[in-house]
Enzyme design. Structure first.
Site, mmCIF file in Angstrom:
data_model
loop_
_atom_site.group_PDB
_atom_site.id
_atom_site.type_symbol
_atom_site.label_atom_id
_atom_site.label_comp_id
_atom_site.label_asym_id
_atom_site.label_seq_id
_atom_site.Cartn_x
_atom_site.Cartn_y
_atom_site.Cartn_z
ATOM 1 N N GLU A 183 -53.403 -7.885 -20.277
ATOM 2 C CA GLU A 183 -52.647 -9.105 -20.518
ATOM 3 C C GLU A 183 -51.528 -8.873 -21.531
ATOM 4 O O GLU A 183 -51.677 -8.095 -22.467
ATOM 5 C CB GLU A 183 -53.590 -10.210 -21.008
ATOM 6 C CG GLU A 183 -54.515 -10.642 -19.890
ATOM 7 C CD GLU A 183 -55.482 -11.744 -20.263
ATOM 8 O OE1 GLU A 183 -55.703 -12.618 -19.417
ATOM 9 O OE2 GLU A 183 -56.014 -11.740 -21.376
ATOM 10 N N CYS A 213 -46.394 -9.720 -27.350
ATOM 11 C CA CYS A 213 -47.631 -9.172 -27.885
ATOM 12 C C CYS A 213 -48.169 -8.190 -26.833
ATOM 13 O O CYS A 213 -48.524 -8.579 -25.729
ATOM 14 C CB CYS A 213 -48.583 -10.350 -28.107
ATOM 15 S SG CYS A 213 -50.160 -9.904 -28.782
ATOM 16 N N CYS A 227 -61.608 -2.535 -25.479
ATOM 17 C CA CYS A 227 -61.538 -1.987 -26.837
ATOM 18 C C CYS A 227 -62.924 -1.539 -27.251
ATOM 19 O O CYS A 227 -63.913 -2.202 -26.944
ATOM 20 C CB CYS A 227 -61.019 -3.034 -27.817
ATOM 21 S SG CYS A 227 -60.871 -2.404 -29.507
ATOM 22 N N CYS A 265 -64.223 -11.165 -31.040
ATOM 23 C CA CYS A 265 -63.050 -10.885 -30.193
ATOM 24 C C CYS A 265 -63.437 -10.711 -28.729
ATOM 25 O O CYS A 265 -64.320 -9.922 -28.393
ATOM 26 C CB CYS A 265 -62.362 -9.622 -30.708
ATOM 27 S SG CYS A 265 -61.048 -9.035 -29.621
ATOM 28 N N GLY A 276 -56.917 -4.253 -27.222
ATOM 29 C CA GLY A 276 -57.087 -2.857 -27.623
ATOM 30 C C GLY A 276 -56.685 -2.549 -29.051
ATOM 31 O O GLY A 276 -56.091 -3.363 -29.749
ATOM 32 N N GLU A 277 -57.069 -1.338 -29.473
ATOM 33 C CA GLU A 277 -56.797 -0.872 -30.834
ATOM 34 C C GLU A 277 -55.686 0.188 -30.753
ATOM 35 O O GLU A 277 -55.927 1.312 -30.303
ATOM 36 C CB GLU A 277 -58.102 -0.289 -31.422
ATOM 37 C CG GLU A 277 -57.944 0.491 -32.693
ATOM 38 C CD GLU A 277 -57.071 -0.173 -33.748
ATOM 39 O OE1 GLU A 277 -57.212 -1.378 -34.005
ATOM 40 O OE2 GLU A 277 -56.220 0.539 -34.312
ATOM 41 N N SER A 286 -50.765 -3.672 -35.348
ATOM 42 C CA SER A 286 -51.952 -4.260 -35.976
ATOM 43 C C SER A 286 -53.155 -3.372 -35.672
ATOM 44 O O SER A 286 -53.436 -3.070 -34.516
ATOM 45 C CB SER A 286 -52.175 -5.665 -35.410
ATOM 46 O OG SER A 286 -53.409 -6.187 -35.838
ATOM 47 N N LEU A 342 -58.684 -6.689 -41.901
ATOM 48 C CA LEU A 342 -59.742 -6.337 -42.847
ATOM 49 C C LEU A 342 -60.968 -7.244 -42.684
ATOM 50 O O LEU A 342 -62.095 -6.762 -42.620
ATOM 51 C CB LEU A 342 -59.185 -6.396 -44.279
ATOM 52 C CG LEU A 342 -59.918 -5.568 -45.307
ATOM 53 C CD1 LEU A 342 -59.966 -4.096 -44.928
ATOM 54 C CD2 LEU A 342 -59.271 -5.725 -46.688
ATOM 55 N N HIS A 343 -60.765 -8.547 -42.691
ATOM 56 C CA HIS A 343 -61.794 -9.550 -42.393
ATOM 57 C C HIS A 343 -62.906 -9.693 -43.426
ATOM 58 O O HIS A 343 -63.719 -10.622 -43.324
ATOM 59 C CB HIS A 343 -62.475 -9.307 -41.039
ATOM 60 C CG HIS A 343 -61.550 -9.054 -39.910
ATOM 61 N ND1 HIS A 343 -60.427 -9.803 -39.684
ATOM 62 C CD2 HIS A 343 -61.572 -8.100 -38.937
ATOM 63 C CE1 HIS A 343 -59.799 -9.337 -38.615
ATOM 64 N NE2 HIS A 343 -60.460 -8.305 -38.148
ATOM 65 N N ASN A 363 -60.277 -18.225 -33.379
ATOM 66 C CA ASN A 363 -60.041 -18.864 -32.084
ATOM 67 C C ASN A 363 -61.289 -18.669 -31.248
ATOM 68 O O ASN A 363 -61.649 -17.533 -30.971
ATOM 69 C CB ASN A 363 -58.855 -18.216 -31.363
ATOM 70 C CG ASN A 363 -57.546 -18.471 -32.089
ATOM 71 O OD1 ASN A 363 -57.259 -19.591 -32.464
ATOM 72 N ND2 ASN A 363 -56.786 -17.415 -32.305
HETATM 73 N N1 SAH Z 1 -57.112 -4.110 -32.428
HETATM 74 C C1 SAH Z 1 -56.103 -4.565 -33.301
HETATM 75 C C2 SAH Z 1 -55.044 -5.404 -32.629
HETATM 76 C C3 SAH Z 1 -55.462 -6.423 -31.630
HETATM 77 S S1 SAH Z 1 -56.298 -7.814 -32.237
HETATM 78 C C4 SAH Z 1 -56.710 -5.291 -34.483
HETATM 79 O O1 SAH Z 1 -57.884 -5.607 -34.452
HETATM 80 O O2 SAH Z 1 -55.976 -5.510 -35.449
HETATM 81 C C5 SAH Z 1 -55.030 -8.715 -33.104
HETATM 82 C C6 SAH Z 1 -55.581 -9.652 -34.175
HETATM 83 O O3 SAH Z 1 -56.359 -10.700 -33.593
HETATM 84 C C7 SAH Z 1 -56.504 -8.940 -35.155
HETATM 85 O O4 SAH Z 1 -56.187 -9.260 -36.485
HETATM 86 C C8 SAH Z 1 -57.846 -9.502 -34.779
HETATM 87 O O5 SAH Z 1 -58.749 -9.452 -35.838
HETATM 88 C C9 SAH Z 1 -57.502 -10.904 -34.380
HETATM 89 N N2 SAH Z 1 -58.558 -11.566 -33.619
HETATM 90 C C10 SAH Z 1 -59.458 -11.003 -32.775
HETATM 91 N N3 SAH Z 1 -60.295 -11.940 -32.278
HETATM 92 C C11 SAH Z 1 -59.924 -13.118 -32.825
HETATM 93 C C12 SAH Z 1 -60.394 -14.453 -32.681
HETATM 94 N N4 SAH Z 1 -61.390 -14.770 -31.861
HETATM 95 N N5 SAH Z 1 -59.771 -15.415 -33.400
HETATM 96 C C13 SAH Z 1 -58.722 -15.120 -34.195
HETATM 97 N N6 SAH Z 1 -58.228 -13.879 -34.340
HETATM 98 C C14 SAH Z 1 -58.818 -12.887 -33.672
HETATM 99 FE FE1 SF4 Z 2 -60.580 -6.967 -30.747
HETATM 100 FE FE2 SF4 Z 2 -58.902 -5.579 -32.370
HETATM 101 FE FE3 SF4 Z 2 -61.566 -5.639 -32.827
HETATM 102 FE FE4 SF4 Z 2 -60.610 -4.328 -30.729
HETATM 103 S S1 SF4 Z 2 -60.256 -3.870 -32.879
HETATM 104 S S2 SF4 Z 2 -62.422 -5.642 -30.744
HETATM 105 S S3 SF4 Z 2 -58.914 -5.662 -30.113
HETATM 106 S S4 SF4 Z 2 -60.140 -7.383 -32.901
#
Ligand code: SAH
Ligand code: SF4
Length: 348
Positions: free
Chosen positions: A93, A106, A113, A120, A163-164, A195, A219-220, A293
């Protein structure tokens, strides 16, 4: 017969060799390159500045580019999501976010991933495969054509789709090179953001290969124990990630973004915010808070507006700039973390 070629999978040298092998002068390679990356013509038959015979030869040798299977647009018109089929049937997507004067695509960098972040939707699938540089670029070319058809200009690229990106380093790096090639896509690296979940050695490579590309690190959590609950795949520790970011700061002189998905009752207290501020002290950084989300099958719920603003304030009081990400496209499951690469509609 030779395997059909994907034109977008050829780098400049490979394209040059192909054109030479067809007995053509080298400037033709540059013409093809510009047709693809500047004009968005991925079909050789439409490259009208080439001689007709060459157009046909190229068309016979290459696989036609696939068009999206489906495009959905959010009810407010700001966000569209395309479902793109790949040669082997995988689906990815791509999201276009319109917010003039900044129109952003995006990009997905992998099908699925491997990291398995619990919140996610992409992570639920596991890794299906890496995308090639051509498959990554195809999304950019497509989104720019989309924008142009609407009289808009694509101005920014973010690697925040499926994906990462730093787990597919060489293809992502090649895609960045072509996106920033003045003869190619021609975008300033300052308008590109990668990202990452945090892969220290590749954060270092990115700093030296593409020092002016923006870095966002997901980071989370301020500490390892909590992060491990949210990003379960064993990888780098919070310490290692934070020190790679410090080095990135030093080496590039840039400012990094920390992304922090807020999950109700899990990582959203003021105490978490205080610990986060301590943890990243001294780094030129900005924190982007992303209230979760929701998506079918993923863990966690969205914090209240009050908790979100409280977290933001606690960071700001400690001198850490923090913003709350404005959500776009959640009604078509196109917001962060909702991309699944299938036809199951999140909220429909
Ligand atoms: N894999 C990379 C890039 C894709 S995800 C990464 O993790 O950074 C892009 C962003 O969306 C990341 O910051 C991820 O933590 C965030 N994300 C993933 N799932 C989410 C969700 N359910 N709600 C809000 N943000 C989310
Ligand atoms: Fe989703 Fe990014 Fe985590 Fe992969 S690294 S599972 S794309 S939030």
């Amino acid at each position: 017969m030779a395997e059909p070629l994907e034109l977008l999978d050829l780098d400049r040298d490979a394209l040059g060799e192909l054109i030479e092998s067809l007995g053509q002068p080298s400037f033709r390679a540059r013409q093809v390159w510009r047709q693809i990356y500047q004009r968005g013509n991925v079909d050789p038959l439409e490259m009208t500045d080439l001689p007709a015979a060459l157009r046909e030869q190229l068309s016979e040798m290459t696989t036609p580019s696939r068009e999206p299977l489906e495009v959905q647009t959010s009810s407010d018109g700001s966000t569209s999501k395309a479902l793109l089929p790949l040669a082997d049937g995988e689906l990815i997507e791509t999201v276009l976010i319109r917010s003039r004067p900044r129109d952003t695509v995006c990009l997905s960098s992998q099908a699925g991933c491997a990291m398995g972040c619990v919140f996610c939707a992409t992570g639920l699938q596991g890794l299906r495969r890496q995308l090639t540089a051509g498959e990554i670029l195809r999304q950019g070319v497509l989104a720019r054509q989309w924008a142009r058809d609407e009289g808009r200009e694509l101005t920014h690229v973010v690697f925040m789709g499926m994906g990462e990106p730093l787990a597919n380093y060489s293809n992502v790096s090649e895609a960045i090179s072509r996106l920033t090639d003045p003869d190619g896509f021609g975008l300033s690296p300052r308008r590109i953001t990668v990202s990452t979940v945090g892969i220290p050695q590749n954060i270092r490579r990115l700093a030296s290969d593409h020092p002016t590309v923006n870095l966002a690190v997901s980071l989370h959590a301020p500490d390892q124990k909590l992060r491990r609950e949210l990003v379960p795949v064993p990888g780098a520790s919070v310490d290692d990630i934070v020190s790679a970011v410090r080095e990135h700061n030093r080496q590039t002189g840039g400012r990094v973004t920390f992304e922090y998905v807020l999950l109700n009752g899990v990582n959203d207290s003021r105490a978490h915010a205080r610990r986060l501020a301590e943890r990243i002290r001294g780094i030129r950084a900005h924190v982007n808070l992303i209230p979760l989300n929701p998506s079918p099958g993923v863990v966690g719920s969205r914090p209240s507006r009050r908790a979100t603003l409280g977290f933001q304030k606690a960071l700001q009081e400690r001198g850490v700039p923090a913003t709350v990400r404005v959500e776009q496209g959640s009604d078509i499951a196109a917001a962060c973390g909702q991309l699944r690469g299938d036809r199951v509609r999140g909220n429909a």
